[in-house]
Design a protein around this motif. Structure first.
Motif, PDB file in Angstrom:
ATOM      1  N   THR A 135       0.764  -1.103   0.278  1.00 39.59           N
ATOM      2  CA  THR A 135       0.307  -0.140   0.419  1.00 39.59           C
ATOM      3  C   THR A 135       0.861   1.149  -0.100  1.00 39.59           C
ATOM      4  O   THR A 135       2.156   1.361   0.019  1.00 39.59           O
ATOM      5  N   VAL A 136       0.593   2.400   0.392  1.00 41.41           N
ATOM      6  CA  VAL A 136       0.985   3.890  -0.162  1.00 41.41           C
ATOM      7  C   VAL A 136       0.908   4.267   1.553  1.00 41.41           C
ATOM      8  O   VAL A 136       0.127   3.803   2.015  1.00 41.41           O
ATOM      9  N   ALA A 137       1.745   5.042   1.023  1.00 41.31           N
ATOM     10  CA  ALA A 137       2.107   5.832   2.764  1.00 41.31           C
ATOM     11  C   ALA A 137       2.541   6.815   3.251  1.00 41.31           C
ATOM     12  O   ALA A 137       3.959   7.122   2.145  1.00 41.31           O
ATOM     13  N   ASN A 138       2.409   7.591   3.923  1.00 37.43           N
ATOM     14  CA  ASN A 138       3.444   9.375   4.123  1.00 37.43           C
ATOM     15  C   ASN A 138       3.219   9.037   6.088  1.00 37.43           C
ATOM     16  O   ASN A 138       2.853   9.165   6.550  1.00 37.43           O
ATOM     17  N   GLU A 171      -0.450  -7.861  -6.145  1.00 36.97           N
ATOM     18  CA  GLU A 171      -0.267  -8.071  -7.462  1.00 36.97           C
ATOM     19  C   GLU A 171       1.154  -8.231  -8.475  1.00 36.97           C
ATOM     20  O   GLU A 171       1.243  -7.844  -9.335  1.00 36.97           O
ATOM     21  N   VAL A 172       1.334  -6.637  -7.684  1.00 42.40           N
ATOM     22  CA  VAL A 172       2.272  -5.765  -8.373  1.00 42.40           C
ATOM     23  C   VAL A 172       4.287  -6.009  -7.541  1.00 42.40           C
ATOM     24  O   VAL A 172       4.306  -6.448  -6.877  1.00 42.40           O
ATOM     25  N   ASP A 173       4.830  -6.142  -8.429  1.00 39.21           N
ATOM     26  CA  ASP A 173       6.525  -6.259  -8.464  1.00 39.21           C
ATOM     27  C   ASP A 173       7.162  -4.985  -7.921  1.00 39.21           C
ATOM     28  O   ASP A 173       7.039  -4.106  -8.615  1.00 39.21           O
ATOM     29  N   PRO A 174       7.443  -5.167  -6.575  1.00 33.26           N
ATOM     30  CA  PRO A 174       7.539  -3.993  -6.488  1.00 33.26           C
ATOM     31  C   PRO A 174       8.931  -3.414  -6.104  1.00 33.26           C
ATOM     32  O   PRO A 174      10.162  -1.918  -6.034  1.00 33.26           O
ATOM     33  N   ALA A 175      10.340  -4.407  -7.036  1.00 37.50           N
ATOM     34  CA  ALA A 175      11.495  -4.430  -7.486  1.00 37.50           C
ATOM     35  C   ALA A 175      11.445  -2.532  -7.708  1.00 37.50           C
ATOM     36  O   ALA A 175      12.771  -2.301  -7.459  1.00 37.50           O
ATOM     37  N   ASP A 176      10.144  -1.861  -8.771  1.00 34.37           N
ATOM     38  CA  ASP A 176      11.269  -0.673  -9.574  1.00 34.37           C
ATOM     39  C   ASP A 176      10.137  -0.473  -9.706  1.00 34.37           C
ATOM     40  O   ASP A 176       9.177  -0.070 -11.124  1.00 34.37           O
ATOM     41  N   LEU A 177       9.244   0.636  -8.957  1.00 33.24           N
ATOM     42  CA  LEU A 177       8.392   1.318  -8.923  1.00 33.24           C
ATOM     43  C   LEU A 177       8.273   2.784  -8.916  1.00 33.24           C
ATOM     44  O   LEU A 177       9.511   3.351  -7.784  1.00 33.24           O
ATOM     45  N   ALA A 191      10.814   9.313  -7.242  1.00 32.89           N
ATOM     46  CA  ALA A 191      12.346   8.460  -7.674  1.00 32.89           C
ATOM     47  C   ALA A 191      11.559   7.335  -7.837  1.00 32.89           C
ATOM     48  O   ALA A 191      10.383   7.223  -8.326  1.00 32.89           O
ATOM     49  N   ARG A 192      12.386   5.766  -7.713  1.00 36.65           N
ATOM     50  CA  ARG A 192      12.119   4.538  -8.075  1.00 36.65           C
ATOM     51  C   ARG A 192      12.036   3.557  -6.551  1.00 36.65           C
ATOM     52  O   ARG A 192      13.619   4.184  -6.237  1.00 36.65           O
ATOM     53  N   THR A 193      11.391   2.376  -6.399  1.00 39.62           N
ATOM     54  CA  THR A 193      11.621   1.557  -5.552  1.00 39.62           C
ATOM     55  C   THR A 193      13.263   0.595  -6.112  1.00 39.62           C
ATOM     56  O   THR A 193      14.070   0.548  -4.771  1.00 39.62           O
ATOM     57  N   SER A 194      13.600   0.969  -7.092  1.00 42.80           N
ATOM     58  CA  SER A 194      14.494   0.040  -7.259  1.00 42.80           C
ATOM     59  C   SER A 194      15.931   0.838  -7.048  1.00 42.80           C
ATOM     60  O   SER A 194      17.189   0.559  -6.713  1.00 42.80           O
ATOM     61  N   GLN A 195      15.736   2.265  -6.074  1.00 45.00           N
ATOM     62  CA  GLN A 195      16.886   3.612  -5.389  1.00 45.00           C
ATOM     63  C   GLN A 195      16.596   2.331  -4.178  1.00 45.00           C
ATOM     64  O   GLN A 195      17.701   2.951  -3.188  1.00 45.00           O
ATOM     65  N   LEU A 196      16.040   1.843  -3.311  1.00 42.04           N
ATOM     66  CA  LEU A 196      16.473   1.216  -2.260  1.00 42.04           C
ATOM     67  C   LEU A 196      17.234   1.120  -2.105  1.00 42.04           C
ATOM     68  O   LEU A 196      18.215   0.317  -2.517  1.00 42.04           O
ATOM     69  N   GLN A 197      17.976   1.257  -0.474  1.00 44.66           N
ATOM     70  CA  GLN A 197      19.489   0.530  -0.359  1.00 44.66           C
ATOM     71  C   GLN A 197      19.283  -0.769  -0.210  1.00 44.66           C
ATOM     72  O   GLN A 197      20.325  -1.214  -0.005  1.00 44.66           O
ATOM     73  N   HIS A 198      18.329  -0.902   0.776  1.00 44.06           N
ATOM     74  CA  HIS A 198      18.318  -2.231   1.202  1.00 44.06           C
ATOM     75  C   HIS A 198      16.197  -2.520   0.603  1.00 44.06           C
ATOM     76  O   HIS A 198      15.768  -2.162   1.076  1.00 44.06           O
ATOM     77  N   VAL A 232      -0.694  24.407   6.421  1.00 46.90           N
ATOM     78  CA  VAL A 232      -2.083  24.139   6.955  1.00 46.90           C
ATOM     79  C   VAL A 232      -3.003  24.182   6.027  1.00 46.90           C
ATOM     80  O   VAL A 232      -2.849  25.100   5.483  1.00 46.90           O
ATOM     81  N   GLY A 233      -3.667  23.716   5.472  1.00 42.84           N
ATOM     82  CA  GLY A 233      -4.464  23.597   4.240  1.00 42.84           C
ATOM     83  C   GLY A 233      -3.492  23.605   2.955  1.00 42.84           C
ATOM     84  O   GLY A 233      -4.495  23.039   1.805  1.00 42.84           O
ATOM     85  N   ASP A 234      -2.960  22.539   2.941  1.00 38.95           N
ATOM     86  CA  ASP A 234      -1.848  21.923   2.106  1.00 38.95           C
ATOM     87  C   ASP A 234      -2.812  20.887   1.239  1.00 38.95           C
ATOM     88  O   ASP A 234      -3.167  19.702   2.452  1.00 38.95           O
ATOM     89  N   GLU A 235      -2.886  20.485   0.205  1.00 42.31           N
ATOM     90  CA  GLU A 235      -3.169  18.851   0.151  1.00 42.31           C
ATOM     91  C   GLU A 235      -2.086  17.512  -1.201  1.00 42.31           C
ATOM     92  O   GLU A 235      -1.113  18.987  -1.351  1.00 42.31           O
ATOM     93  N   VAL A 236      -1.627  16.525   0.407  1.00 44.00           N
ATOM     94  CA  VAL A 236      -0.542  16.699  -0.578  1.00 44.00           C
ATOM     95  C   VAL A 236      -0.768  14.894  -0.828  1.00 44.00           C
ATOM     96  O   VAL A 236      -2.139  14.099  -0.082  1.00 44.00           O
ATOM     97  N   THR A 237      -0.246  14.072  -2.232  1.00 48.44           N
ATOM     98  CA  THR A 237      -0.953  13.482  -2.512  1.00 48.44           C
ATOM     99  C   THR A 237       0.791  12.359  -3.052  1.00 48.44           C
ATOM    100  O   THR A 237       1.170  13.027  -3.008  1.00 48.44           O
ATOM    101  N   VAL A 238       0.662  10.988  -2.175  1.00 49.57           N
ATOM    102  CA  VAL A 238       1.820  10.620  -2.653  1.00 49.57           C
ATOM    103  C   VAL A 238       1.802   9.045  -3.888  1.00 49.57           C
ATOM    104  O   VAL A 238      -0.220   8.648  -2.806  1.00 49.57           O
ATOM    105  N   THR A 239       1.542   9.294  -4.611  1.00 52.28           N
ATOM    106  CA  THR A 239       1.376   8.052  -5.610  1.00 52.28           C
ATOM    107  C   THR A 239       2.921   7.175  -6.132  1.00 52.28           C
ATOM    108  O   THR A 239       3.356   7.658  -5.546  1.00 52.28           O
ATOM    109  N   VAL A 240       2.643   6.100  -5.918  1.00 49.96           N
ATOM    110  CA  VAL A 240       3.091   4.691  -6.199  1.00 49.96           C
ATOM    111  C   VAL A 240       2.183   3.846  -7.668  1.00 49.96           C
ATOM    112  O   VAL A 240       1.236   3.520  -7.423  1.00 49.96           O
ATOM    113  N   GLU A 241       3.862   3.881  -8.065  1.00 49.69           N
ATOM    114  CA  GLU A 241       3.109   2.844  -9.718  1.00 49.69           C
ATOM    115  C   GLU A 241       2.688   1.714  -9.561  1.00 49.69           C
ATOM    116  O   GLU A 241       3.602   0.771  -8.475  1.00 49.69           O
ATOM    117  N   GLY A 242       1.434   1.241  -9.284  1.00 46.18           N
ATOM    118  CA  GLY A 242       0.462   0.215  -9.621  1.00 46.18           C
ATOM    119  C   GLY A 242      -0.047  -0.376  -8.040  1.00 46.18           C
ATOM    120  O   GLY A 242       0.066  -1.416  -8.036  1.00 46.18           O
TER     121      GLY A 242
END
Length: 254
Positions: A135-138, A171-177, A191-198, A232-242
């Motif tokens: 899932t997506v998190a902030n 059903e998503v492959d998290p290696a490079d999203l 960014a892309r999840t392929s840049q994760l250090q671990h 205060v008043g901002d709208e923040v959106t986090v999107t993860v491909e797939g």
């Protein structure tokens, strides 16, 4: 498959999102799904945080450029911290800015792992067996309190500081999203999840060496560079491909 947690006038339930409908499952999404036969229009339900975890384990400084923007180098081992389950909110719910206590609250967009079964001391090669989906998190953070306290419990633990959603994608492959964060429509993280250090198998294994993971537990995998303040008043959106997009608005807590 997209597993959502939702509410109607009749209460809360889990279901599988299929185009513009949701097929209800009972009693929970762990193990083999049991469909009730009830199907509801997606427009007629309110999506909640897809899970209320017993614990949320987060990984600090897991993207090299984020570690550097915070004034250090990527750590050799994952840095673990936790957020309380009371910090969880769902899509469309408000992030409450604690203005009496903090003058700097930051967004941190992340990919989150949802654990699907009880595991302990799991090798990385078997990590997929433990994962229900993603899932997506902030990882909302009171940055000034983090720096002042020298540890992260208070800064990360305020109510509403862990938006999750909109559902669990199995059903998503998290290696490079692709992972992006926008504030009022302006891209702040890209960014892309392929840049994760671990990587994710390593993280699941590492955490499971420390503590037993239970169905529904969540691992936040780290945020990329580009973190910054919310107002205060901002709208923040986090999107993860797939996976999906998670939007929350910032309001005053005080």
């Amino acid at each position: 498959m997209r597993i959502a947690r939702f509410s109607t006038d009749e209460g809360m339930a889990f279901g599988v999102v299929e185009e513009n409908t949701i097929a209800v499952v009972a009693p929970h999404p762990f193990g083999e799904l049991t469909f009730t036969g009830q199907r509801l229009p997606l427009a007629d339900v309110r999506l909640l945080a897809p899970i209320l975890p017993s614990k949320i384990i987060a990984i600090g400084k897991n993207y090299a450029e984020h570690a550097r923007e915070m004034g250090g180098e990527p750590p050799a081992e994952p840095v673990l911290f936790s957020k309380p389950s009371t910090a969880v909110i769902g899509p469309g719910e408000n992030i409450a800015y604690p203005e009496k206590l903090s003058e700097r609250v930051d967004y941190e967009g992340e990919l989150a792992v949802v654990i699907g079964r009880l595991v302990r001391e799991l090798p990385a090669s078997r990590a997929a067996e433990a994962i229900l989906g993603y899932t997506v998190a902030n990882d909302v953070t009171a940055r000034d309190l983090q720096q002042r306290d020298g540890q992260w419990t208070r800064a990360k633990g305020f109510d509403t500081f862990c938006p999750l959603g909109p559902w669990i994608e199995t059903e998503v492959d998290p290696a490079d999203l692709a992972i992006t964060t926008t504030v009022n429509g302006e891209v702040r993280q890209d960014a892309r999840t392929s840049q994760l250090q671990h990587d994710i198998p390593s993280l699941v294994a590492y955490v499971s060496q420390v503590m037993t993971l239970l169905p529904g537990d969540v691992i936040l995998t780290g945020t990329p560079a580009g973190v910054g303040p919310l107002e205060v008043g901002d709208e923040v959106t986090v999107t993860v491909e797939g996976v999906g997009a998670l939007t929350n608005r910032v309001v005053s807590r005080d």
